[in-house]
Design a protein around this motif. Sequence first.
Motif, PDB file in Angstrom:
ATOM      1  N   LEU A  76       0.860  -1.179   0.000  1.00 11.86           N
ATOM      2  CA  LEU A  76       0.000   0.000   0.000  1.00 11.86           C
ATOM      3  C   LEU A  76       0.896   1.228   0.000  1.00 11.86           C
ATOM      4  N   THR A  77       0.724   2.088  -1.002  1.00 12.27           N
ATOM      5  CA  THR A  77       1.447   3.360  -0.981  1.00 12.27           C
ATOM      6  C   THR A  77       0.442   4.467  -0.723  1.00 12.27           C
ATOM      7  N   THR A  78       0.924   5.523  -0.096  1.00 11.12           N
ATOM      8  CA  THR A  78       0.090   6.680   0.177  1.00 11.12           C
ATOM      9  C   THR A  78       0.847   7.930  -0.227  1.00 11.12           C
ATOM     10  N   GLY A  79       0.196   8.758  -1.021  1.00 12.61           N
ATOM     11  CA  GLY A  79       0.801   9.995  -1.487  1.00 12.61           C
ATOM     12  C   GLY A  79       1.246   9.914  -2.930  1.00 12.61           C
ATOM     13  N   GLY A  80       1.291  11.083  -3.577  1.00 10.31           N
ATOM     14  CA  GLY A  80       1.793  11.173  -4.937  1.00 10.31           C
ATOM     15  C   GLY A  80       0.822  10.744  -6.011  1.00 10.31           C
ATOM     16  N   THR A  81      -0.489  10.715  -5.688  1.00 13.42           N
ATOM     17  CA  THR A  81      -1.482  10.289  -6.673  1.00 13.42           C
ATOM     18  C   THR A  81      -2.235  11.464  -7.293  1.00 13.42           C
ATOM     19  N   GLY A  82      -1.835  12.672  -6.980  1.00 11.46           N
ATOM     20  CA  GLY A  82      -2.534  13.855  -7.486  1.00 11.46           C
ATOM     21  C   GLY A  82      -2.076  14.253  -8.874  1.00 11.46           C
ATOM     22  N   LEU A  83      -2.263  15.524  -9.174  1.00 15.55           N
ATOM     23  CA  LEU A  83      -2.030  16.028 -10.528  1.00 15.55           C
ATOM     24  C   LEU A  83      -0.823  16.946 -10.658  1.00 15.55           C
ATOM     25  N   GLY A 132       3.293 -11.611  -8.344  1.00 14.48           N
ATOM     26  CA  GLY A 132       2.497 -12.287  -7.327  1.00 14.48           C
ATOM     27  C   GLY A 132       2.145 -11.418  -6.134  1.00 14.48           C
ATOM     28  N   THR A 133       2.269 -10.104  -6.269  1.00  9.78           N
ATOM     29  CA  THR A 133       2.011  -9.151  -5.183  1.00  9.78           C
ATOM     30  C   THR A 133       0.979  -8.135  -5.633  1.00  9.78           C
ATOM     31  N   TYR A 134       0.045  -7.821  -4.747  1.00  9.03           N
ATOM     32  CA  TYR A 134      -0.907  -6.744  -5.018  1.00  9.03           C
ATOM     33  C   TYR A 134      -0.275  -5.415  -4.645  1.00  9.03           C
ATOM     34  N   LEU A 135      -0.549  -4.378  -5.445  1.00  7.03           N
ATOM     35  CA  LEU A 135      -0.080  -3.026  -5.155  1.00  7.03           C
ATOM     36  C   LEU A 135      -1.259  -2.067  -5.278  1.00  7.03           C
ATOM     37  N   PHE A 136      -1.386  -1.155  -4.317  1.00 10.32           N
ATOM     38  CA  PHE A 136      -2.432  -0.148  -4.356  1.00 10.32           C
ATOM     39  C   PHE A 136      -1.822   1.206  -4.021  1.00 10.32           C
ATOM     40  N   ALA A 137      -2.058   2.187  -4.894  1.00 14.22           N
ATOM     41  CA  ALA A 137      -1.586   3.554  -4.677  1.00 14.22           C
ATOM     42  C   ALA A 137      -2.772   4.387  -4.212  1.00 14.22           C
ATOM     43  N   LEU A 138      -2.671   4.892  -2.986  1.00 14.55           N
ATOM     44  CA  LEU A 138      -3.742   5.670  -2.368  1.00 14.55           C
ATOM     45  C   LEU A 138      -3.304   7.120  -2.208  1.00 14.55           C
ATOM     46  N   PRO A 139      -4.250   8.038  -2.175  1.00 12.44           N
ATOM     47  CA  PRO A 139      -3.892   9.432  -1.929  1.00 12.44           C
ATOM     48  C   PRO A 139      -3.203   9.611  -0.576  1.00 12.44           C
ATOM     49  N   GLY A 140      -2.590  10.766  -0.412  1.00 11.25           N
ATOM     50  CA  GLY A 140      -1.818  11.036   0.794  1.00 11.25           C
ATOM     51  C   GLY A 140      -2.604  11.520   1.989  1.00 11.25           C
ATOM     52  N   SER A 141      -3.891  11.692   1.866  1.00 15.16           N
ATOM     53  CA  SER A 141      -4.673  12.149   3.019  1.00 15.16           C
ATOM     54  C   SER A 141      -5.111  10.970   3.877  1.00 15.16           C
ATOM     55  N   SER A 142      -5.145  11.191   5.178  1.00 15.06           N
ATOM     56  CA  SER A 142      -5.591  10.133   6.096  1.00 15.06           C
ATOM     57  C   SER A 142      -7.024   9.729   5.797  1.00 15.06           C
TER      58      SER A 142
END
Length: 180
Positions: A76-83, A132-142
Amino acid sequence: MSRIDETRDFIPIRIAVLAVSDTRTLAEDTSGDTLVQRLTEAGHTLAARHILPDDRISIVDQLRGWCADPEIDVILTTGGTGLTGRDVTVEAHRDVYEKEIEAFSTVFTHVSMAKIGTSAVQSRATGGVANGTYLFALPGSSGACRDAWDEILVYQLDYRHRPCNFVEILPRLDEHKRRK
């Protein structure tokens, strides 16, 4: 209708959390804290945690390293998904993906619309599979991390969730590499 099948045993999975930020330190990573709290409360294991600046090559290297680690099932990544110009997490994820989970973005947008209205269009949350790994990029806000976990991931990362979930097909994600 989706539901938790209590006749099935819960299967804990190993999840790594990566915060992407030019300004935050690990001590200030409230979004990462939110994900760690939720995944451990759900019964999963925190396999690794790290923070990196908004640098595409560094993010790709970290994702690939974790995808190669047999002790990590989900990233799970958080941040860096904006424009903005520095937001490169989505591009880094797509550099690593073997397959993209397009519906994750759609469902995340649907969840976000209920919370923040049309501002949801500014997120590029994404999901995929690599090695064989799931990856999800989420926004940086809690709040966005909370919404992604509480509305999508808590169910899809629970083996008991019916009619289907990501955990039950986890052993098959890299089956193409085992074919003769």
